[in-house]
Design a protein around this motif. Structure first.
Motif, short mmCIF file in Angstrom:
data_model
loop_
_atom_site.label_atom_id
_atom_site.label_comp_id
_atom_site.label_asym_id
_atom_site.label_seq_id
_atom_site.Cartn_x
_atom_site.Cartn_y
_atom_site.Cartn_z
N MET A 269 23.84 30.53 86.12
CA MET A 269 22.73 31.48 86.04
C MET A 269 23.06 32.77 86.78
O MET A 269 22.76 33.86 86.31
N GLN A 270 23.70 32.59 87.96
CA GLN A 270 24.02 33.76 88.77
C GLN A 270 24.89 34.75 87.99
O GLN A 270 24.70 35.96 88.09
N VAL A 271 25.80 34.20 87.16
CA VAL A 271 26.70 35.05 86.39
C VAL A 271 25.90 35.91 85.42
O VAL A 271 26.09 37.12 85.32
N ILE A 272 24.97 35.26 84.72
CA ILE A 272 24.15 35.98 83.74
C ILE A 272 23.36 37.08 84.45
O ILE A 272 23.25 38.21 83.97
N LYS A 273 22.82 36.71 85.62
CA LYS A 273 22.02 37.67 86.38
C LYS A 273 22.88 38.86 86.80
O LYS A 273 22.47 40.01 86.69
N ASP A 274 24.10 38.56 87.25
CA ASP A 274 25.01 39.63 87.67
C ASP A 274 25.34 40.55 86.50
O ASP A 274 25.37 41.77 86.64
N ILE A 275 25.61 39.93 85.35
CA ILE A 275 25.94 40.74 84.17
C ILE A 275 24.77 41.63 83.80
O ILE A 275 24.93 42.82 83.51
N PHE A 276 23.55 41.06 83.84
CA PHE A 276 22.36 41.85 83.51
C PHE A 276 22.21 43.02 84.47
O PHE A 276 21.98 44.16 84.07
N ILE A 277 22.38 42.74 85.78
CA ILE A 277 22.22 43.82 86.77
C ILE A 277 23.28 44.89 86.55
O ILE A 277 23.00 46.08 86.60
N TRP A 278 24.53 44.43 86.25
CA TRP A 278 25.60 45.40 86.03
C TRP A 278 25.29 46.28 84.82
O TRP A 278 25.38 47.50 84.86
N LEU A 279 24.87 45.64 83.70
CA LEU A 279 24.53 46.39 82.49
C LEU A 279 23.38 47.36 82.76
O LEU A 279 23.40 48.52 82.36
N ASN A 280 22.38 46.85 83.47
CA ASN A 280 21.20 47.65 83.78
C ASN A 280 21.58 48.88 84.62
O ASN A 280 21.14 49.99 84.33
N ASP A 281 22.43 48.66 85.63
CA ASP A 281 22.84 49.77 86.48
C ASP A 281 23.70 50.77 85.73
O ASP A 281 23.56 51.98 85.89
N ALA A 282 24.61 50.23 84.90
CA ALA A 282 25.57 51.11 84.23
C ALA A 282 24.93 51.86 83.06
O ALA A 282 25.13 53.05 82.89
N LEU A 283 24.14 51.13 82.26
CA LEU A 283 23.63 51.74 81.03
C LEU A 283 22.26 52.38 81.21
O LEU A 283 22.00 53.44 80.65
#
Lengths: 79, 340
Positions: B1-15
């Motif tokens: 779950m943590q991985v998915i959350k990290d990916i979402f945060i990264w996408l959110n911050d970047a895009l």
């Protein structure tokens, strides 16, 4: 060919009218282009979204402003 | 779950938040132009450049996506769907369809006439007309980019609730008698001929045309909005803004709403002002009330509506929406800490 541009005169309607003239030039046809701005008359065509285009009494589309090229294709079919 | 959350945060911050762009602009200003990172000018210039670039990038992408989705929902189709529902479900569907049906403000009158002629209750039509400018996909995602997802989602829910309650009240008050006569008279037209088959290519062309058209229409509002936002952010002292619009002033929401109602501006131009105000410590409710007031009501749209409804209905409509916005503002100011 009789063409009517339905719309209250907002910027989209003006653009549609311009594109219609452009499209007519592209297909080399003459037509009378009328502007219909009266709301009850627009409603009488059953049109909801403006601008809309009426060709020979038939509603071709509404709430869109197609590019001159697309319009030319549509008008060619109606001639 | 943590991985998915990290990916979402990264996408959110970047895009969405585009943190990389902010860092890039700031380092350009400090290293390239030797600006002092604590100065007023730096704050204003950094805010201006970052917001202009970010809003134009996001806007182009978002208008494309939302226009593509909207090309499936013509006003004629919306009307046909709505005639199948009665009572409050009708208001709810009306409010929901308002968010996806494309229409420029000049279409509101033909839509009003068409819906009414088709026998839709006037309240359902108003649910549609309230939610349509208030909640749309592009502005919601832009809102998420600036204030985060909880605020954006809360904004959607509140906007829909105002539209549903507003429409329902207009029905309850039997406002159908205050529609101008010419709207209900005349023959009912069956509009099947309006439907045209739309291919994927045409949807793409439509969406692309929308992007060019809307950018051409709103770029000036965005520049003005970001300029005002940058000025507030860089130069206006926090205590002045806090006195007028801060949480300690019980009238802050009222002031924000009354100032916002007559204004005719685009939501995309309003967002940077809202952002600057929040950064200066203005309550999220006050800022949302301002934004809702600007987008939901404006003098031009009220003047337009006057052509098809009588004064009593018009006053009822404006009053309900204004009260809804004010209540929303105070609720967000009280419970806003849950979202930020």
């Amino acid at each position: 060919m009789n063409i009517k541009v339905l719309g209250s005169g907002c910027s989209n309607c003006i653009r549609l009218e311009k594109n219609v003239y452009e499209a007519l030039k592209q297909i080399g046809k003459e037509a009378t282009v009328e502007k219909v701005t009266d709301y009850s008359e627009i409603a009488s065509y059953g049109v909801l979204g403006t601008p809309a285009l009426v060709v020979n009494g038939k509603v071709l589309f509404s709430s869109r402003v197609p590019a001159p090229f697309t319009l030319a294709e549509m008008l060619r079919k109606e001639v | 779950m943590q991985v998915i959350k990290d990916i979402f945060i990264w996408l959110n911050d970047a895009l969405l938040k585009m943190t990389w762009l902010e860092n890039l602009i700031n380092s350009l200003l400090t290293n390239g132009f030797g600006m002092d990172e604590t100065g007023y000018l730096f704050k204003a210039v950094s805010f201006f450049m970052f917001d202009v670039v970010k809003i134009f990038i996001l806007l182009s992408v978002l208008i494309y996506i939302s226009s593509y989705i909207q090309s499936h929902f013509s006003p004629e189709r919306t009307k046909r769907i709505l005639t199948k529902f009665k009572g409050i479900p009708g208001n709810i569907i009306g409010a929901l369809l308002g968010t996806v049906t494309p229409f420029c403000s000049c279409s509101s009158i033909p839509i009003f006439i068409g819906f009414t002629k088709a026998g839709l209750p006037v309240g359902v039509t108003f649910s549609f007309l309230i939610s349509s400018p208030l909640v749309d996909l592009a502005s919601v995602i832009l809102l998420a980019s600036i204030f985060g997802w909880p605020v954006a989602l809360a904004y959607v829910v509140v906007g829909l609730v105002i539209a549903v309650i507003g429409g329902t009240l207009i029905d309850k008050f039997h406002m159908e008698n205050y529609v101008e006569d010419f709207v209900t008279q005349g023959p009912v037209i069956v509009t099947d001929s309006v439907e045209i088959e739309t291919t994927r290519k045409e949807r793409h062309l439509y969406a692309w045309e929308q992007v060019k058209e809307i950018i051409k229409k709103v770029w000036i509002y965005i520049l003005i909005g970001v300029s005002i936002g940058a000025t507030i952010h860089g130069f206006i002292p926090q205590n002045i803004i806090e006195t007028v619009l801060g949480d300690n002033n019980p009238f802050s929401v009222l002031i924000a709403t009354v100032v916002g109602v007559p204004m005719y501006a685009d939501i995309f131009g309003t967002l940077p002002i809202a952002e600057a105000l929040v950064l200066k410590g203005v309550g999220i409710g006050t800022v949302l009330a301002f934004m809702m007031a600007v987008t939901a009501l404006s003098l031009p749209s009220i003047v337009l509506l006057k052509k098809v409804v009588k004064t009593r209905l018009l006053v009822t409509f404006v009053t309900i929406v204004v009260i809804g916005i004010i209540i929303t503002g105070y609720l967000f100011n009280i419970f806003g800490y849950l979202f930020i």
